[in-house]
Design a protein around this motif. Sequence first.
Motif, PDB file in Angstrom:
ATOM      1  N   SER A  69       0.832  -1.200   0.000  1.00  0.00           N
ATOM      2  CA  SER A  69       0.000   0.000   0.000  1.00  0.00           C
ATOM      3  C   SER A  69       0.870   1.254   0.000  1.00  0.00           C
ATOM      4  O   SER A  69       1.897   1.305   0.683  1.00  0.00           O
ATOM      5  CB  SER A  69      -0.904  -0.009   1.237  1.00  0.00           C
ATOM      6  OG  SER A  69      -1.744   1.115   1.257  1.00  0.00           O
ATOM      7  N   TRP A  82       1.246  -0.751 -11.096  1.00  0.00           N
ATOM      8  CA  TRP A  82       1.924  -1.784 -10.295  1.00  0.00           C
ATOM      9  C   TRP A  82       2.698  -2.744 -11.173  1.00  0.00           C
ATOM     10  O   TRP A  82       2.264  -3.109 -12.274  1.00  0.00           O
ATOM     11  CB  TRP A  82       0.892  -2.571  -9.497  1.00  0.00           C
ATOM     12  CG  TRP A  82       0.255  -1.753  -8.424  1.00  0.00           C
ATOM     13  CD1 TRP A  82      -0.914  -1.034  -8.519  1.00  0.00           C
ATOM     14  CD2 TRP A  82       0.738  -1.562  -7.102  1.00  0.00           C
ATOM     15  NE1 TRP A  82      -1.156  -0.417  -7.323  1.00  0.00           N
ATOM     16  CE2 TRP A  82      -0.174  -0.720  -6.438  1.00  0.00           C
ATOM     17  CE3 TRP A  82       1.861  -2.023  -6.410  1.00  0.00           C
ATOM     18  CZ2 TRP A  82      -0.005  -0.329  -5.112  1.00  0.00           C
ATOM     19  CZ3 TRP A  82       2.028  -1.640  -5.097  1.00  0.00           C
ATOM     20  CH2 TRP A  82       1.109  -0.798  -4.457  1.00  0.00           C
ATOM     21  N   ASP A  84       4.961  -6.547 -10.596  1.00  0.00           N
ATOM     22  CA  ASP A  84       5.532  -7.623  -9.799  1.00  0.00           C
ATOM     23  C   ASP A  84       6.992  -7.716 -10.239  1.00  0.00           C
ATOM     24  O   ASP A  84       7.276  -8.047 -11.384  1.00  0.00           O
ATOM     25  CB  ASP A  84       4.784  -8.931 -10.070  1.00  0.00           C
ATOM     26  CG  ASP A  84       5.334 -10.115  -9.310  1.00  0.00           C
ATOM     27  OD1 ASP A  84       6.556 -10.166  -9.049  1.00  0.00           O
ATOM     28  OD2 ASP A  84       4.545 -11.015  -8.982  1.00  0.00           O
ATOM     29  N   THR A  90       2.158  -6.938 -14.443  1.00  0.00           N
ATOM     30  CA  THR A  90       1.209  -6.350 -13.503  1.00  0.00           C
ATOM     31  C   THR A  90       0.566  -7.480 -12.712  1.00  0.00           C
ATOM     32  O   THR A  90       0.048  -8.425 -13.313  1.00  0.00           O
ATOM     33  CB  THR A  90       0.117  -5.563 -14.253  1.00  0.00           C
ATOM     34  OG1 THR A  90       0.741  -4.529 -15.007  1.00  0.00           O
ATOM     35  CG2 THR A  90      -0.881  -4.963 -13.278  1.00  0.00           C
ATOM     36  N   CYS A  94      -4.357  -6.075  -9.444  1.00  0.00           N
ATOM     37  CA  CYS A  94      -3.771  -4.818  -8.970  1.00  0.00           C
ATOM     38  C   CYS A  94      -3.940  -3.773 -10.050  1.00  0.00           C
ATOM     39  O   CYS A  94      -3.128  -3.671 -10.961  1.00  0.00           O
ATOM     40  CB  CYS A  94      -2.297  -5.000  -8.631  1.00  0.00           C
ATOM     41  SG  CYS A  94      -2.035  -6.143  -7.268  1.00  0.00           S
ATOM     42  N   TYR A  99      -3.376   0.340  -3.384  1.00  0.00           N
ATOM     43  CA  TYR A  99      -2.964  -0.911  -2.741  1.00  0.00           C
ATOM     44  C   TYR A  99      -2.937  -2.039  -3.763  1.00  0.00           C
ATOM     45  O   TYR A  99      -3.547  -1.961  -4.831  1.00  0.00           O
ATOM     46  CB  TYR A  99      -3.903  -1.273  -1.588  1.00  0.00           C
ATOM     47  CG  TYR A  99      -5.293  -1.612  -2.067  1.00  0.00           C
ATOM     48  CD1 TYR A  99      -5.637  -2.920  -2.379  1.00  0.00           C
ATOM     49  CD2 TYR A  99      -6.250  -0.623  -2.243  1.00  0.00           C
ATOM     50  CE1 TYR A  99      -6.904  -3.239  -2.843  1.00  0.00           C
ATOM     51  CE2 TYR A  99      -7.517  -0.930  -2.702  1.00  0.00           C
ATOM     52  CZ  TYR A  99      -7.837  -2.241  -2.998  1.00  0.00           C
ATOM     53  OH  TYR A  99      -9.083  -2.550  -3.482  1.00  0.00           O
ATOM     54  N   CYS A 100      -2.206  -3.099  -3.406  1.00  0.00           N
ATOM     55  CA  CYS A 100      -2.077  -4.263  -4.276  1.00  0.00           C
ATOM     56  C   CYS A 100      -1.895  -5.492  -3.393  1.00  0.00           C
ATOM     57  O   CYS A 100      -1.080  -5.475  -2.468  1.00  0.00           O
ATOM     58  CB  CYS A 100      -0.867  -4.081  -5.191  1.00  0.00           C
ATOM     59  SG  CYS A 100      -0.559  -5.446  -6.328  1.00  0.00           S
TER      60      CYS A 100
END
Length: 142
Positions: A69, A82, A84, A90, A94, A99-100
């Motif tokens: 977050s 976002w 990863d 992504t 998310c 937030y994710c």
Amino acid sequence: MEVGKMLIAAGFAAALSLSSVAPARAGDLSGAQLTCYVDTYAFDVPQADWCHSTWTPGTANNPSVAMFSVAGLPAGSYSYAWTDLETGRTPSGCGNAEYCIVPIATETRGDGEARARVVVTDLATGAQRALDATAWYWDGYN
């Protein structure tokens, strides 16, 4: 000029001076941080930049999730992109939110690590800032 008109003119001038308050400044991204926690049965508290938790039977699910977050942004309008950092993609689910939630498992069921990056864009100024955080989930039983 009669006194009544002078008072009205003075009141009008005072009202104009009050209405010339400086416009609100766009948000400053310098205080932004990416926080995280690994969801367990405890009262998990977000930590800036990195977080960790240890799994033992009865204390958490395995696999679980890491919650990332953005914190420290002033009032304003922002977009969020976002990534990863382990896959370069992504994370599923998310979107454009502050937030994710990313799946995470201990090393007995996965790699025990989740790394995320978010690029925050101030929509008023176009200013951007990239924020990274890493979550670790360790096996405290096996």
